[in-house]
Motif scaffolding. Structure first.
Motif, PDB file in Angstrom:
ATOM      1  N   GLU A  40       0.837  -1.196   0.000  1.00 22.56           N
ATOM      2  CA  GLU A  40       0.000   0.000   0.000  1.00 22.56           C
ATOM      3  C   GLU A  40       0.868   1.241   0.000  1.00 22.56           C
ATOM      4  O   GLU A  40       1.796   1.383   0.791  1.00 22.56           O
ATOM      5  CB  GLU A  40      -0.907   0.006   1.234  1.00 22.56           C
ATOM      6  N   LYS A  41       0.573   2.150  -0.901  1.00 25.83           N
ATOM      7  CA  LYS A  41       1.256   3.441  -0.939  1.00 25.83           C
ATOM      8  C   LYS A  41       0.492   4.403  -0.032  1.00 25.83           C
ATOM      9  O   LYS A  41      -0.745   4.453  -0.060  1.00 25.83           O
ATOM     10  CB  LYS A  41       1.301   3.994  -2.364  1.00 25.83           C
ATOM     11  N   LYS A  42       1.221   5.187   0.745  1.00 20.14           N
ATOM     12  CA  LYS A  42       0.590   6.001   1.782  1.00 20.14           C
ATOM     13  C   LYS A  42       0.886   7.495   1.610  1.00 20.14           C
ATOM     14  O   LYS A  42       2.021   7.887   1.367  1.00 20.14           O
ATOM     15  CB  LYS A  42       1.094   5.585   3.163  1.00 20.14           C
ATOM     16  N   PHE A  43      -0.151   8.279   1.789  1.00 21.17           N
ATOM     17  CA  PHE A  43       0.046   9.715   1.987  1.00 21.17           C
ATOM     18  C   PHE A  43       0.192   9.957   3.483  1.00 21.17           C
ATOM     19  O   PHE A  43      -0.688   9.612   4.271  1.00 21.17           O
ATOM     20  CB  PHE A  43      -1.129  10.520   1.436  1.00 21.17           C
ATOM     21  N   VAL A  44       1.330  10.536   3.877  1.00 20.99           N
ATOM     22  CA  VAL A  44       1.620  10.827   5.284  1.00 20.99           C
ATOM     23  C   VAL A  44       1.866  12.335   5.413  1.00 20.99           C
ATOM     24  O   VAL A  44       2.918  12.831   5.012  1.00 20.99           O
ATOM     25  CB  VAL A  44       2.843  10.039   5.785  1.00 20.99           C
ATOM     26  N   PRO A  45       0.899  13.087   5.928  1.00 20.47           N
ATOM     27  CA  PRO A  45       1.079  14.531   6.012  1.00 20.47           C
ATOM     28  C   PRO A  45       2.146  14.955   7.015  1.00 20.47           C
ATOM     29  O   PRO A  45       2.287  14.351   8.083  1.00 20.47           O
ATOM     30  CB  PRO A  45      -0.305  15.041   6.449  1.00 20.47           C
ATOM     31  N   VAL A  46       2.889  15.977   6.642  1.00 22.35           N
ATOM     32  CA  VAL A  46       3.769  16.675   7.582  1.00 22.35           C
ATOM     33  C   VAL A  46       2.881  17.732   8.238  1.00 22.35           C
ATOM     34  O   VAL A  46       2.616  18.777   7.681  1.00 22.35           O
ATOM     35  CB  VAL A  46       4.991  17.283   6.868  1.00 22.35           C
ATOM     36  N   MET A  47       2.431  17.456   9.433  1.00 26.23           N
ATOM     37  CA  MET A  47       1.340  18.200  10.038  1.00 26.23           C
ATOM     38  C   MET A  47       1.704  19.646  10.386  1.00 26.23           C
ATOM     39  O   MET A  47       2.772  19.910  10.919  1.00 26.23           O
ATOM     40  CB  MET A  47       0.874  17.498  11.305  1.00 26.23           C
ATOM     41  N   PHE A  68      -9.543  15.947   9.487  1.00 24.72           N
ATOM     42  CA  PHE A  68      -9.534  16.379   8.086  1.00 24.72           C
ATOM     43  C   PHE A  68      -8.529  15.556   7.279  1.00 24.72           C
ATOM     44  O   PHE A  68      -8.841  15.062   6.189  1.00 24.72           O
ATOM     45  CB  PHE A  68      -9.188  17.869   8.019  1.00 24.72           C
ATOM     46  N   TYR A  69      -7.318  15.397   7.802  1.00 21.65           N
ATOM     47  CA  TYR A  69      -6.316  14.588   7.107  1.00 21.65           C
ATOM     48  C   TYR A  69      -6.827  13.159   6.903  1.00 21.65           C
ATOM     49  O   TYR A  69      -6.666  12.580   5.823  1.00 21.65           O
ATOM     50  CB  TYR A  69      -5.032  14.510   7.932  1.00 21.65           C
ATOM     51  N   LEU A  70      -7.407  12.577   7.936  1.00 21.00           N
ATOM     52  CA  LEU A  70      -7.904  11.205   7.842  1.00 21.00           C
ATOM     53  C   LEU A  70      -9.016  11.094   6.798  1.00 21.00           C
ATOM     54  O   LEU A  70      -9.035  10.141   5.997  1.00 21.00           O
ATOM     55  CB  LEU A  70      -8.406  10.723   9.199  1.00 21.00           C
ATOM     56  N   PHE A  77       0.888   9.821  10.115  1.00 15.44           N
ATOM     57  CA  PHE A  77       1.135  11.225  10.415  1.00 15.44           C
ATOM     58  C   PHE A  77       2.587  11.441  10.806  1.00 15.44           C
ATOM     59  O   PHE A  77       3.173  10.617  11.523  1.00 15.44           O
ATOM     60  CB  PHE A  77       0.249  11.706  11.572  1.00 15.44           C
ATOM     61  N   PHE A  78       3.143  12.549  10.324  1.00 13.48           N
ATOM     62  CA  PHE A  78       4.439  13.015  10.802  1.00 13.48           C
ATOM     63  C   PHE A  78       4.159  14.254  11.630  1.00 13.48           C
ATOM     64  O   PHE A  78       3.971  15.347  11.113  1.00 13.48           O
ATOM     65  CB  PHE A  78       5.371  13.323   9.626  1.00 13.48           C
ATOM     66  N   ALA A  79       4.059  14.058  12.942  1.00 17.80           N
ATOM     67  CA  ALA A  79       3.858  15.165  13.874  1.00 17.80           C
ATOM     68  C   ALA A  79       5.222  15.702  14.298  1.00 17.80           C
ATOM     69  O   ALA A  79       6.233  15.005  14.194  1.00 17.80           O
ATOM     70  CB  ALA A  79       3.076  14.683  15.093  1.00 17.80           C
ATOM     71  N   VAL A 344     -12.794  16.973   0.452  1.00 20.22           N
ATOM     72  CA  VAL A 344     -13.319  16.955   1.819  1.00 20.22           C
ATOM     73  C   VAL A 344     -13.882  18.337   2.171  1.00 20.22           C
ATOM     74  O   VAL A 344     -13.207  19.354   1.955  1.00 20.22           O
ATOM     75  CB  VAL A 344     -12.231  16.555   2.819  1.00 20.22           C
ATOM     76  N   ASN A 345     -15.075  18.354   2.681  1.00 17.50           N
ATOM     77  CA  ASN A 345     -15.689  19.608   3.142  1.00 17.50           C
ATOM     78  C   ASN A 345     -15.558  19.651   4.656  1.00 17.50           C
ATOM     79  O   ASN A 345     -16.290  18.971   5.377  1.00 17.50           O
ATOM     80  CB  ASN A 345     -17.146  19.676   2.722  1.00 17.50           C
ATOM     81  N   ALA A 346     -14.591  20.440   5.143  1.00 18.61           N
ATOM     82  CA  ALA A 346     -14.328  20.488   6.575  1.00 18.61           C
ATOM     83  C   ALA A 346     -15.443  21.187   7.346  1.00 18.61           C
ATOM     84  O   ALA A 346     -15.492  21.115   8.577  1.00 18.61           O
ATOM     85  CB  ALA A 346     -13.012  21.200   6.841  1.00 18.61           C
ATOM     86  N   ARG A 347     -16.354  21.838   6.645  1.00 19.56           N
ATOM     87  CA  ARG A 347     -17.461  22.531   7.326  1.00 19.56           C
ATOM     88  C   ARG A 347     -18.549  21.571   7.764  1.00 19.56           C
ATOM     89  O   ARG A 347     -19.386  21.896   8.588  1.00 19.56           O
ATOM     90  CB  ARG A 347     -18.052  23.607   6.405  1.00 19.56           C
TER      91      ARG A 347
END
Length: 348
Positions: A40-47, A68-70, A77-79, A344-347
């Motif tokens: 599996e290729k993953k998107f891992v945000p630099v938060m 939102f990221y999820l 996650f890279f916190a 994604v609609n964060a509202r």
């Protein structure tokens, strides 16, 4: 100068039979158990870190941002990274930030965090253990923290050896962070690190596909997961064995990187993949201005109720640059239409 373990021990020091982490979301790699399955290729945000108007960390908004990221497809996650403004935090804030993300995610996906702060190797080891104690799946080491710019790779490896000797069986990774200076890992050093199964993660910022290709060949079939920070080489790195993407643009339009991770290897999507890579590479210089404040502005446009507050140098965004970001937001919506992505609609 002598160190507690030899170079040979450094290379041969292995964890027990299960070279991944614990079962479930904590396992950054599981190829030893299911190597026949597609990786599996993953998107891992630099938060990024939401702050209140008084510059304190806004943990409620951090939770919303994590959701939102999820929702956008993040697989980890890279916190506590450069995008998090970690160089503008004290040690306790770095620890608390990491712990909050780990606890909030509650095992859904792995979380890694930078743990190489400290003015000596011994102090770095102490801080790294505190990051490990938050429950982070891996402690990330900034390459520029282990040798000065003028020092050789031999010094880099010696200091890493010493750090490892002080940190038990801690799972670690490397990060070619631009601060305090960008120290790129050479193929020879990378091979040494990959040989030690405690190294499970690498964030690459070389922006050089030839360099990336060499590293990917070295990492092939090993426990180490390779994440590329460079949008212009995203497709090539994913197709040639990269485990995922971790660029700053993931803080603007994470859905795009989730799509790339999912479809980079799909021949039927090759034209779209090449097109969207050229698009995000074209917009990178635009969104990079006034970053990370620019990403907070963009996220606010997307419905996240975060303050336009930053501890870094950029304290405000000029009106003309806001207009550029507004236009980029509309471009992003066009990308979603073409690729069939539901933004994604964060509202909601």
């Amino acid at each position: 100068m002598s160190y507690p373990i030899s170079r040979r021990t450094f290379l041969e020091q292995l964890t027990p039979a299960a070279i991944g982490l614990a079962a479930g979301a904590g396992a950054l790699t599981s190829h030893a158990a299911d190597h026949m399955k597609p990786v599996e290729k993953k998107f891992v945000p630099v938060m990024v870190t939401p702050f209140k108007s008084d510059l304190k960390i806004d943990y409620d908004k951090l939770s919303l941002l994590t959701d939102f990221y999820l929702a956008a497809g993040a697989k980890g996650f890279f916190a506590n990274c450069l995008s998090s403004e970690m160089f503008f935090m004290n040690d306790q804030e770095r620890i608390d930030l990491t712990r909050h993300v780990v606890n909030y995610v509650a095992g859904k996906v792995p979380v890694v965090s930078t743990g190489s702060f400290g003015d000596t190797i011994e102090n770095k080891a102490v801080f790294a253990k505190q990051i490990q104690d938050t429950g982070a799946s891996g402690v990330i080491l900034i390459t520029g923290h282990f040798a000065a710019a003028s020092e050789s790779d031999t010094v880099l490896l010696q200091n890493l050896e010493k750090f490892l000797s002080l940190t038990g069986d801690m799972k670690v990774g490397t990060y070619e962070c631009p601060v305090p200076y960008k120290r790129l890992i050479s193929p020879a050093v990378f091979k040494s690190l990959v040989s030690n199964r405690r190294f499970i993660y690498h964030k690459d910022t070389s922006e050089d596909i030839k360099n990336i290709e060499v590293k990917l060949k070295i990492a092939q079939g090993t426990q180490l997961e390779f994440y590329n920070a460079h949008t212009a080489t995203a497709v090539e790195s994913l197709r040639k064995g990269g485990r995922g993407m971790s660029p700053i643009s993931g803080n603007f339009y994470p859905e795009i990187h989730t799509w790339l991770c999912r479809y980079a290897d799909d021949p039927s999507k090759s034209a779209d993949a090449a097109w969207i890579q050229s698009e995000i590479a074209r917009t990178e210089p635009v969104i990079s201005k006034y970053y990370p404040l620019s990403s907070k502005y963009f996220l606010k446009k997307r419905g996240l109720p975060i303050e336009l507050v930053s501890r870094s140098k950029a304290k405000s965004i000029p009106a003309e640059q806001m207009k550029v970001l507004d236009d980029t937001y509309n471009v992003f919506l066009g990308w979603c239409d073409r690729l069939g992505i539901k933004a994604v609609n964060a509202r909601q």
